[in-house]
Scaffold this motif. Structure first.
Motif, PDB file in Angstrom:
ATOM      1  N   LEU A   1      40.823  31.658  40.337  1.00  0.00           N
ATOM      2  CA  LEU A   1      40.077  32.341  39.274  1.00  0.00           C
ATOM      3  C   LEU A   1      40.652  33.716  38.976  1.00  0.00           C
ATOM      4  O   LEU A   1      40.659  34.163  37.841  1.00  0.00           O
ATOM      5  CB  LEU A   1      38.607  32.461  39.681  1.00  0.00           C
ATOM      6  N   GLU A   2      41.172  34.363  40.045  1.00  0.00           N
ATOM      7  CA  GLU A   2      41.761  35.694  39.840  1.00  0.00           C
ATOM      8  C   GLU A   2      42.990  35.598  38.935  1.00  0.00           C
ATOM      9  O   GLU A   2      43.201  36.432  38.063  1.00  0.00           O
ATOM     10  CB  GLU A   2      42.154  36.343  41.178  1.00  0.00           C
ATOM     11  N   THR A   3      43.781  34.547  39.154  1.00  0.00           N
ATOM     12  CA  THR A   3      44.972  34.371  38.308  1.00  0.00           C
ATOM     13  C   THR A   3      44.567  34.129  36.866  1.00  0.00           C
ATOM     14  O   THR A   3      45.141  34.679  35.939  1.00  0.00           O
ATOM     15  CB  THR A   3      45.806  33.167  38.796  1.00  0.00           C
ATOM     16  N   ILE A   4      43.534  33.282  36.694  1.00  0.00           N
ATOM     17  CA  ILE A   4      43.069  32.990  35.331  1.00  0.00           C
ATOM     18  C   ILE A   4      42.583  34.276  34.666  1.00  0.00           C
ATOM     19  O   ILE A   4      42.915  34.571  33.518  1.00  0.00           O
ATOM     20  CB  ILE A   4      41.951  31.922  35.339  1.00  0.00           C
ATOM     21  N   LYS A   5      41.813  35.046  35.418  1.00  0.00           N
ATOM     22  CA  LYS A   5      41.311  36.312  34.870  1.00  0.00           C
ATOM     23  C   LYS A   5      42.475  37.209  34.441  1.00  0.00           C
ATOM     24  O   LYS A   5      42.455  37.798  33.356  1.00  0.00           O
ATOM     25  CB  LYS A   5      40.435  37.021  35.921  1.00  0.00           C
TER      26      LYS A   5
ATOM     27  N   CYS B   1      44.080  36.045  31.309  1.00  0.00           N
ATOM     28  CA  CYS B   1      43.237  36.357  30.148  1.00  0.00           C
ATOM     29  C   CYS B   1      43.360  37.836  29.768  1.00  0.00           C
ATOM     30  O   CYS B   1      43.350  38.178  28.590  1.00  0.00           O
ATOM     31  CB  CYS B   1      41.777  35.993  30.414  1.00  0.00           C
ATOM     32  N   GLU B   2      43.498  38.684  30.789  1.00  0.00           N
ATOM     33  CA  GLU B   2      43.692  40.108  30.488  1.00  0.00           C
ATOM     34  C   GLU B   2      45.017  40.340  29.785  1.00  0.00           C
ATOM     35  O   GLU B   2      45.108  41.152  28.858  1.00  0.00           O
ATOM     36  CB  GLU B   2      43.612  40.935  31.778  1.00  0.00           C
ATOM     37  N   SER B   3      46.035  39.606  30.211  1.00  0.00           N
ATOM     38  CA  SER B   3      47.330  39.720  29.515  1.00  0.00           C
ATOM     39  C   SER B   3      47.201  39.283  28.060  1.00  0.00           C
ATOM     40  O   SER B   3      47.789  39.882  27.170  1.00  0.00           O
ATOM     41  CB  SER B   3      48.386  38.850  30.176  1.00  0.00           C
ATOM     42  N   PHE B   4      46.404  38.237  27.855  1.00  0.00           N
ATOM     43  CA  PHE B   4      46.171  37.769  26.478  1.00  0.00           C
ATOM     44  C   PHE B   4      45.536  38.884  25.654  1.00  0.00           C
ATOM     45  O   PHE B   4      45.987  39.187  24.548  1.00  0.00           O
ATOM     46  CB  PHE B   4      45.267  36.528  26.504  1.00  0.00           C
ATOM     47  N   GLU B   5      44.507  39.505  26.211  1.00  0.00           N
ATOM     48  CA  GLU B   5      43.818  40.593  25.492  1.00  0.00           C
ATOM     49  C   GLU B   5      44.778  41.749  25.209  1.00  0.00           C
ATOM     50  O   GLU B   5      44.830  42.279  24.101  1.00  0.00           O
ATOM     51  CB  GLU B   5      42.639  41.126  26.319  1.00  0.00           C
ATOM     52  N   GLU B   6      45.539  42.120  26.253  1.00  0.00           N
ATOM     53  CA  GLU B   6      46.411  43.294  26.106  1.00  0.00           C
ATOM     54  C   GLU B   6      47.516  43.090  25.088  1.00  0.00           C
ATOM     55  O   GLU B   6      47.918  44.020  24.391  1.00  0.00           O
ATOM     56  CB  GLU B   6      47.027  43.666  27.464  1.00  0.00           C
ATOM     57  N   SER B   7      48.022  41.840  24.997  1.00  0.00           N
ATOM     58  CA  SER B   7      49.144  41.624  24.077  1.00  0.00           C
ATOM     59  C   SER B   7      48.669  41.335  22.658  1.00  0.00           C
ATOM     60  O   SER B   7      49.475  41.233  21.737  1.00  0.00           O
ATOM     61  CB  SER B   7      50.008  40.471  24.569  1.00  0.00           C
ATOM     62  N   HIS B   8      47.370  41.212  22.455  1.00  0.00           N
ATOM     63  CA  HIS B   8      46.844  40.914  21.128  1.00  0.00           C
ATOM     64  C   HIS B   8      46.753  42.207  20.301  1.00  0.00           C
ATOM     65  O   HIS B   8      46.318  43.232  20.816  1.00  0.00           O
ATOM     66  CB  HIS B   8      45.449  40.284  21.252  1.00  0.00           C
ATOM     67  N   PRO B   9      47.146  42.137  19.006  1.00  0.00           N
ATOM     68  CA  PRO B   9      47.120  43.357  18.186  1.00  0.00           C
ATOM     69  C   PRO B   9      45.728  44.005  18.100  1.00  0.00           C
ATOM     70  O   PRO B   9      45.631  45.226  17.935  1.00  0.00           O
ATOM     71  CB  PRO B   9      47.550  42.872  16.798  1.00  0.00           C
TER      72      PRO B   9
ATOM     73  N   PHE C   1      33.326  33.504  34.893  1.00  0.00           N
ATOM     74  CA  PHE C   1      32.241  33.549  35.871  1.00  0.00           C
ATOM     75  C   PHE C   1      32.461  32.450  36.905  1.00  0.00           C
ATOM     76  O   PHE C   1      32.780  31.316  36.546  1.00  0.00           O
ATOM     77  CB  PHE C   1      30.884  33.326  35.179  1.00  0.00           C
ATOM     78  N   CYS C   2      32.270  32.816  38.185  1.00  0.00           N
ATOM     79  CA  CYS C   2      32.357  31.805  39.249  1.00  0.00           C
ATOM     80  C   CYS C   2      31.212  30.807  39.108  1.00  0.00           C
ATOM     81  O   CYS C   2      30.264  31.037  38.363  1.00  0.00           O
ATOM     82  CB  CYS C   2      32.199  32.432  40.626  1.00  0.00           C
ATOM     83  N   ALA C   3      31.299  29.737  39.878  1.00  0.00           N
ATOM     84  CA  ALA C   3      30.245  28.724  39.856  1.00  0.00           C
ATOM     85  C   ALA C   3      28.876  29.332  40.198  1.00  0.00           C
ATOM     86  O   ALA C   3      27.853  28.906  39.674  1.00  0.00           O
ATOM     87  CB  ALA C   3      30.592  27.607  40.824  1.00  0.00           C
ATOM     88  N   ASP C   4      28.864  30.354  41.057  1.00  0.00           N
ATOM     89  CA  ASP C   4      27.569  30.957  41.407  1.00  0.00           C
ATOM     90  C   ASP C   4      27.200  32.123  40.483  1.00  0.00           C
ATOM     91  O   ASP C   4      26.447  33.016  40.859  1.00  0.00           O
ATOM     92  CB  ASP C   4      27.576  31.390  42.878  1.00  0.00           C
ATOM     93  N   GLN C   5      27.775  32.121  39.279  1.00  0.00           N
ATOM     94  CA  GLN C   5      27.410  33.061  38.212  1.00  0.00           C
ATOM     95  C   GLN C   5      27.820  34.515  38.458  1.00  0.00           C
ATOM     96  O   GLN C   5      27.295  35.422  37.832  1.00  0.00           O
ATOM     97  CB  GLN C   5      25.893  33.002  37.901  1.00  0.00           C
ATOM     98  N   VAL C   6      28.773  34.718  39.379  1.00  0.00           N
ATOM     99  CA  VAL C   6      29.273  36.079  39.592  1.00  0.00           C
ATOM    100  C   VAL C   6      30.501  36.283  38.706  1.00  0.00           C
ATOM    101  O   VAL C   6      31.392  35.442  38.698  1.00  0.00           O
ATOM    102  CB  VAL C   6      29.667  36.306  41.081  1.00  0.00           C
ATOM    103  N   PRO C   7      30.530  37.380  37.928  1.00  0.00           N
ATOM    104  CA  PRO C   7      31.702  37.596  37.070  1.00  0.00           C
ATOM    105  C   PRO C   7      32.943  37.936  37.898  1.00  0.00           C
ATOM    106  O   PRO C   7      32.853  38.669  38.881  1.00  0.00           O
ATOM    107  CB  PRO C   7      31.300  38.781  36.192  1.00  0.00           C
ATOM    108  N   VAL C   8      34.080  37.376  37.503  1.00  0.00           N
ATOM    109  CA  VAL C   8      35.345  37.689  38.168  1.00  0.00           C
ATOM    110  C   VAL C   8      35.895  38.948  37.513  1.00  0.00           C
ATOM    111  O   VAL C   8      36.000  39.024  36.294  1.00  0.00           O
ATOM    112  CB  VAL C   8      36.362  36.536  37.987  1.00  0.00           C
ATOM    113  N   SER C   9      36.199  39.948  38.353  1.00  0.00           N
ATOM    114  CA  SER C   9      36.688  41.199  37.778  1.00  0.00           C
ATOM    115  C   SER C   9      37.994  41.605  38.438  1.00  0.00           C
ATOM    116  O   SER C   9      38.209  41.385  39.616  1.00  0.00           O
ATOM    117  CB  SER C   9      35.637  42.296  37.970  1.00  0.00           C
ATOM    118  N   SER C  10      38.871  42.197  37.634  1.00  0.00           N
ATOM    119  CA  SER C  10      40.124  42.666  38.194  1.00  0.00           C
ATOM    120  C   SER C  10      40.039  44.153  38.489  1.00  0.00           C
ATOM    121  O   SER C  10      40.970  44.749  38.998  1.00  0.00           O
ATOM    122  CB  SER C  10      41.253  42.417  37.201  1.00  0.00           C
ATOM    123  N   GLY C  11      38.918  44.757  38.120  1.00  0.00           N
ATOM    124  CA  GLY C  11      38.725  46.176  38.341  1.00  0.00           C
ATOM    125  C   GLY C  11      39.388  47.052  37.283  1.00  0.00           C
ATOM    126  O   GLY C  11      39.245  48.260  37.287  1.00  0.00           O
ATOM    127  N   LYS C  12      40.116  46.395  36.362  1.00  0.00           N
ATOM    128  CA  LYS C  12      40.773  47.178  35.295  1.00  0.00           C
ATOM    129  C   LYS C  12      39.737  47.606  34.259  1.00  0.00           C
ATOM    130  O   LYS C  12      38.886  46.809  33.869  1.00  0.00           O
ATOM    131  CB  LYS C  12      41.828  46.321  34.590  1.00  0.00           C
TER     132      LYS C  12
END
Ligand SMILES: [Zn+2]
Length: 501
Positions: free
Chosen positions: A112-116, A119-127, A137-148
């Motif tokens: 999940l961390e890799t996916i996150k 996705c951040e790279s996608f956001e950053e490279s978008h104009p 969100f993990c299966a137990d509804q906790v958001p995955v965060s990279s801290g960025k």
């Protein structure tokens, strides 16, 4: 209910949906837009959302991250546009599915961390990536965060949360910054989309025209007609050489913003480059000069009309195209050919110029006169015949459905066109003979009768060594316009998809 309450309520139902979708079995991925203030969505934002969503889906697929399409949801509520989908379980458990070949870097094993972070790279490279929020969100509804921390829209290096806490910017200020950015992004996106589409239709039209066989006097798939310096292969080479320029012609028309008399010089500049490319690929033989001229104007004008009349009515689309062709080619014969009548030019005249000199504007004006008048042969004789005989979308996939309609369309054009290729090589008598032979073939009621007359026309062209290349050029542009009119949506995007579900 207050707007703010409605938004909070919408967010609450979204997280309920998140639970319901997976029932704690797998992680989810969601996409939303971070639009300050209200409304959170409108027609343009919904279009933007759809474009981002389509890009994101391709991006995820390219990284072998699979979404559970059956349980995916896309809707719009008070909080704005929203998409959510469960991630397919095997992707996120950190284990390779059985049978996966062991390799040092297996793309199937994605945490999940890799996916996150992807996705951040996608956001950053978008104009306009700063308004795009992709949440995992993990299966137990906790958001995955990279801290960025996300940067503020306006202050380049400050985290957005800091500006929010300090209330540095009003919602209006933020909106007036973000919305034009989104508008610019959509314009660019649309330009690329429209021009790519038009360019591919142009290549398709040129290929279908030359492939139509048999054709009287001109190059087809099996016969070189009245030419001994070119055949089907020469046309393949030349069409390939021209195809990248079709995009540029469309792009020039899409961006065109000058006075109408500066349109033709812009088209010509690209056209001259195309001629060089054509001669390079054909060993100096003129295969498609007429196509360069006619497609140049048609692609330029069509892209311009699509850009200018963003929300045009379908019925008026063709009228707009005719109107702009007339406007941009206003007085073309007069400007280019009239002066030739009086001046005793020392330079060698082109075929078209000589025809005009000998036969005058209406008979000898050739393709210049045709475009100046807004392509009447194409719109009145070519297009209606083609549209009448090719009604089903499936008709375009097999040659057996195309040959008869294309032949009829060519005959219809030949029966009225004052083809300057024939006029130049031979004369008025041969032109009138070709026109009447074509119209006889067109009027024939039985298929055997039609074939008899068609053969007569082919034989006549062979005997007289005639090449009705002006008419086949008009057939090509008829095909191009037919394909253009067939595209159901030249609008920015499909607006229906933003409807509430
Ligand atoms: Zn700021």
């Amino acid at each position: 209910m207050e707007i703010i309450e409605k938004i909070l309520k919408a967010r609450e139902s979204r997280s309920e949906l998140r639970c319901r979708l997976t029932e704690g079995r797998t992680a989810t991925l969601s996409l939303s837009l971070n639009i300050p203030g209200y409304p959170k969505s409108d027609q343009r934002l919904a279009v933007f959302f759809n474009v981002v969503l389509a890009d994101l889906k391709r991006y995820l697929a390219a990284h072998r991250i699979e979404l559970d399409k059956k349980n995916a949801r896309r809707f719009c509520d008070e909080a704005g546009d929203f998409f959510i989908a469960p991630l397919v379980a095997s992707e996120v458990q950190g284990e390779a599915p059985p049978g996966t070949p062991k390799s040092p870097i297996s793309l199937r094993i994605t945490t999940l961390e890799t996916i996150k972070s992807l996705c951040e790279s996608f956001e950053e490279s978008h104009p306009v990536g700063r308004v795009i929020d992709i949440d995992i969100f993990c299966a137990d509804q906790v958001p995955v965060s990279s801290g960025k921390a996300k940067k503020c829209f306006i202050c380049e290096n400050k985290p957005a949360v800091a500006c929010m806490r300090e209330e540095t910017h009003s919602k209006e200020e933020l909106r007036s910054y973000i919305l034009p950015g989104i508008h610019r992004f959509l314009e660019t996106h649309r330009r690329k989309d429209v021009c790519t589409r038009l360019a591919s239709l142009a290549t398709k039209a040129a290929l279908h025209e030359v492939s139509l066989s048999p054709k009287p006097g001109t190059v087809d798939r099996f016969d070189s007609g009245s030419h001994d310096d070119m055949d089907f292969c020469t046309f393949m080479n030349s069409t390939s050489a021209l195809s990248p320029y079709f995009y540029r012609l469309a792009e020039a028309g899409f961006n065109f913003d000058g006075p109408s008399e500066s349109a033709l010089p812009s088209i010509r500049a690209i056209g001259l480059e195309m001629e060089e490319a054509m001669f390079r690929e054909t060993g100096g033989v003129n295969t498609q000069k007429g196509i360069i001229f006619l497609f140049g104007i048609t692609l330029f004008v069509t892209a311009h009309v699509i850009r200018k009349n963003e929300f045009f009515e379908r019925e008026s689309f063709v009228q707009y195209i005719i109107q702009y062709i007339k406007l941009f080619c206003n007085k073309l014969t007069e400007n280019e050919l009239d002066s030739l009548i009086d001046t005793d030019s020392q330079r060698r005249l082109t075929h078209g110029e000589q025809c005009f000199r000998r036969y005058g504007k209406e008979l000898g004006g050739g393709v210049r006169y045709e475009v100046e008048m807004g392509l009447p042969t194409v719109f009145n004789c070519g297009l209606p015949v083609l549209q009448e005989s090719l009604k089903n979308p499936g008709d375009l996939y097999l040659e057996q459905h195309l040959q008869e309609p294309l032949t009829r369309t060519l005959l219809s054009i030949m029966s009225v066109n004052n083809d300057s290729n024939i006029l130049f090589r031979k004369g008025k008598f041969q032109l009138e003979s070709v026109k009447s032979l074509a119209s006889e073939a067109l009027r024939a009621e039985t298929s055997s009768d039609r074939e008899k007359h068609f053969t007569k026309l082919v034989e006549y062209c062979r005997k007289e060594n005639l090449s009705p290349g002006g008419s086949t050029d008009l057939l090509a542009v008829t095909l191009l316009l037919f394909f253009i009119c067939r595209v159901s949506q030249w609008l920015p995007a499909d607006f229906n998809s933003c409807a509430m579900k």
